[in-house]
Design a protein around this motif. Structure first.
Motif: not given
Length: 122
Positions: A52-72
């Motif tokens: 949804r154009n970045g409105e909804y992001t989700y992460y694996a538990d192993s990377v939560k709080g350390r990795f961030t997905i974003s877009r330009d």
């Protein structure tokens, strides 16, 4: 859509790294985007994704709080910011796109970029 991942390399544990996934052919806003990784001898696993154009992001538990997905949107590029890297994050990282709804399963994704190697030294 064609995808090309880049930005991998060798980094010390605790350090940061940013991966890029450039999309061409169609705007990635038409797709759910995901990052996956595969370590030697292990199955490919989901890392992070958005829909949804970045409105909804989700992460694996192993990377939560350390990795961030974003877009330009202007650059039609998806990023994966990785912080506090650990040796167990060492893998080949790939970006992928799928039509329809979100999924953490790699076999649901229709388009793949080539992988980029991330190596975290202890």
């Amino acid at each position: 859509v064609q995808l090309q991942a880049s930005g991998g390399g060798l980094v010390q544990a605790g350090g940061p790294l940013r991966l890029s996934c450039a999309a061409s052919g169609r705007s990635f806003t038409n797709y759910c985007m995901g990052w996956f990784r595969q370590a030697p001898g292990k199955e490919r696993e989901f890392v992070a994704g958005f829909c949804r154009n970045g409105e909804y992001t989700y992460y694996a538990d192993s990377v939560k709080g350390r990795f961030t997905i974003s877009r330009d949107n202007a650059e039609n590029t998806v990023y994966l910011e990785m912080n506090s890297l650990k040796p167990e994050d060492t893998a080949v990282y790939s970006c992928a796109a799928k039509a329809g709804g979100s999924s953490v399963s790699y076999f649901h994704y229709d388009y793949w970029g080539q992988g980029t190697q991330v190596t975290v030294s202890s």
